[in-house]
Write an enzyme that holds these catalytic residues in place. Structure first.
Site, PDB file in Angstrom:
ATOM      1  N   SER A   1       0.864  -1.175   0.000  1.00 31.64           N
ATOM      2  CA  SER A   1       0.000   0.000   0.000  1.00 31.64           C
ATOM      3  C   SER A   1       0.899   1.224   0.000  1.00 31.64           C
ATOM      4  O   SER A   1       2.082   1.147   0.336  1.00 31.64           O
ATOM      5  CB  SER A   1      -0.932  -0.005   1.223  1.00 31.64           C
ATOM      6  OG  SER A   1      -0.201  -0.190   2.420  1.00 31.64           O
TER       7      SER A   1
ATOM      8  N   GLU B   1       1.212   5.641   0.735  1.00 30.56           N
ATOM      9  CA  GLU B   1       0.681   6.842   1.367  1.00 30.56           C
ATOM     10  C   GLU B   1       1.091   8.072   0.564  1.00 30.56           C
ATOM     11  O   GLU B   1       2.247   8.214   0.167  1.00 30.56           O
ATOM     12  CB  GLU B   1       1.192   6.963   2.804  1.00 30.56           C
ATOM     13  CG  GLU B   1       0.641   8.193   3.528  1.00 30.56           C
ATOM     14  CD  GLU B   1       0.963   8.171   5.004  1.00 30.56           C
ATOM     15  OE1 GLU B   1       0.460   7.261   5.693  1.00 30.56           O
ATOM     16  OE2 GLU B   1       1.725   9.041   5.461  1.00 30.56           O
TER      17      GLU B   1
ATOM     18  N   PHE C   1      13.184  14.201   9.895  1.00 31.47           N
ATOM     19  CA  PHE C   1      11.886  13.575  10.129  1.00 31.47           C
ATOM     20  C   PHE C   1      12.019  12.503  11.213  1.00 31.47           C
ATOM     21  O   PHE C   1      11.195  12.413  12.132  1.00 31.47           O
ATOM     22  CB  PHE C   1      11.380  12.982   8.814  1.00 31.47           C
ATOM     23  CG  PHE C   1       9.974  12.463   8.860  1.00 31.47           C
ATOM     24  CD1 PHE C   1       9.074  12.853   9.835  1.00 31.47           C
ATOM     25  CD2 PHE C   1       9.540  11.568   7.885  1.00 31.47           C
ATOM     26  CE1 PHE C   1       7.768  12.371   9.854  1.00 31.47           C
ATOM     27  CE2 PHE C   1       8.247  11.065   7.892  1.00 31.47           C
ATOM     28  CZ  PHE C   1       7.364  11.478   8.886  1.00 31.47           C
TER      29      PHE C   1
ATOM     30  N   HIS D   1       3.743  -1.041   3.825  1.00 34.50           N
ATOM     31  CA  HIS D   1       3.101   0.247   3.559  1.00 34.50           C
ATOM     32  C   HIS D   1       4.184   1.285   3.294  1.00 34.50           C
ATOM     33  O   HIS D   1       5.007   1.567   4.169  1.00 34.50           O
ATOM     34  CB  HIS D   1       2.246   0.658   4.764  1.00 34.50           C
ATOM     35  CG  HIS D   1       1.479   1.930   4.562  1.00 34.50           C
ATOM     36  ND1 HIS D   1       0.448   2.035   3.662  1.00 34.50           N
ATOM     37  CD2 HIS D   1       1.584   3.153   5.167  1.00 34.50           C
ATOM     38  CE1 HIS D   1      -0.057   3.258   3.708  1.00 34.50           C
ATOM     39  NE2 HIS D   1       0.624   3.960   4.601  1.00 34.50           N
TER      40      HIS D   1
ATOM     41  N   ASP E   1      -1.150  15.276  14.797  1.00 36.03           N
ATOM     42  CA  ASP E   1      -0.097  16.144  15.333  1.00 36.03           C
ATOM     43  C   ASP E   1      -0.668  17.516  15.668  1.00 36.03           C
ATOM     44  O   ASP E   1      -1.567  18.005  14.976  1.00 36.03           O
ATOM     45  CB  ASP E   1       1.031  16.305  14.307  1.00 36.03           C
ATOM     46  CG  ASP E   1       1.745  14.997  14.030  1.00 36.03           C
ATOM     47  OD1 ASP E   1       1.860  14.192  14.973  1.00 36.03           O
ATOM     48  OD2 ASP E   1       2.173  14.788  12.877  1.00 36.03           O
TER      49      ASP E   1
END
Length: 288
Positions: free
Chosen positions: A6, A8, A210, A259, A100
């Site tokens: 999958s 994102e 990140f 993912h 967030d």
């Protein structure tokens, strides 16, 4: 074994970004993903953009689209209305997250009439009976968690509240995921519900920042390898090799779903999929 995959995406915030998203979808849709998801920005800043992108993708691409939904800056009624709108549009998959806080806010603050946390949101969505629900999970401790076990305990609460599957934060070594899976098994969480989140590293500086923000441990060997690769202008080669090896280690350890966090830049994700034996199966015709 060829894994189920999958992807994102994040919603575009400009015309140029819209073209980049559609280009990304054109490249990755032939990989036949189980679903694709569209994120929210910090503080719910892209709520409307996410809604529009999800509906457009669902109606025009033929992909199974999952919408991110958070608790930030919205009442319970507003949040559930957004979910109902997704259901009315035929979108039946939601990634349910606390979300967030807005940039500069420091910490999450509950809306006066909103959900206090992801568990409350999941319970409310599960009660509708309209959605497949996915949630976040953290193989490395969440920045707000007192310890690693707290993340496992919180995930158990989310599963018990009605979550069908958990997508993990990205990590750099397969052993990180395996330790987390073992801890989840001890807590009564089925390992098949855990889907490793994979970040193909398009830009090491950005990925490094990140990782630090979200509490992901950066092994010394990764840091050193990218420093050398950056000097030699071989970052993409290293990123593809590291990501492919990570995925292969996970598959050898019994994982059958992956993912990918694409950052709307598809080439590296596509190359890793090819290396894993995932071949194109479909062609999009209606996305423009």
């Amino acid at each position: 074994m060829t894994p189920k995959i999958s992807f994102e995406f994040f919603p575009p915030q400009s015309l140029e970004a819209s073209f980049r998203l559609w280009d990304t979808i054109q490249v990755l849709a032939p990989m036949d993903p189980r679903f694709v998801s569209v994120t929210y920005g910090a503080g719910g800043t892209t709520r409307d953009l996410t809604r529009d992108a999800v509906k457009t993708l669902h109606s025009s691409s033929g992909l199974n689209v999952a919408a991110h939904l958070t608790c930030v800056n919205a009442s319970k009624a507003e949040t559930l209305e957004i979910a109902e709108n997704f259901a009315d549009a035929g979108v039946k998959e939601i990634v349910a997250l606390r979300g967030d806080p807005p940039k500069g806010a420091g910490k999450f603050t509950q809306h006066p009439e909103g959900f206090a946390n992801s568990v409350e949101l999941i319970e409310a969505l599960a009660a509708t009976g309209k959605f497949t629900l996915r949630v976040g999970a953290y193989p490395d401790p969440h920045p707000e968690a007192p310890n690693a076990q707290a993340d496992v305990d919180w995930l158990k609460r989310k599963i018990d509240a009605g979550a069908d599957e958990a997508l993990t934060q990205f990590f750099f070594e397969a052993e990180t995921f395996f330790r987390f899976r073992d801890a989840c098994a001890k807590a009564g969480i089925d390992g098949d519900k855990l889907v490793p989140g994979i970040l193909p590293i398009e830009n090491w500086k950005g990925a490094r920042n990140f990782a630090k923000r979200c509490g992901t441990h950066i092994p010394d060997w990764v840091e050193n390898a990218f420093e050398k690769a950056t000097r030699d202008d071989r970052e993409d080669l290293l990123a593809t090799a590291i990501c492919t090896e990570l995925c292969s280690d996970l598959l050898e350890g019994g994982v059958n779903k992956l993912h990918f966090y694409t950052l709307n830049r598809p080439e590296l994700t596509r190359d890793v999929c090819f290396a894993l034996g995932i071949t194109p199966k479909t062609v999009l015709e209606n996305v423009a």
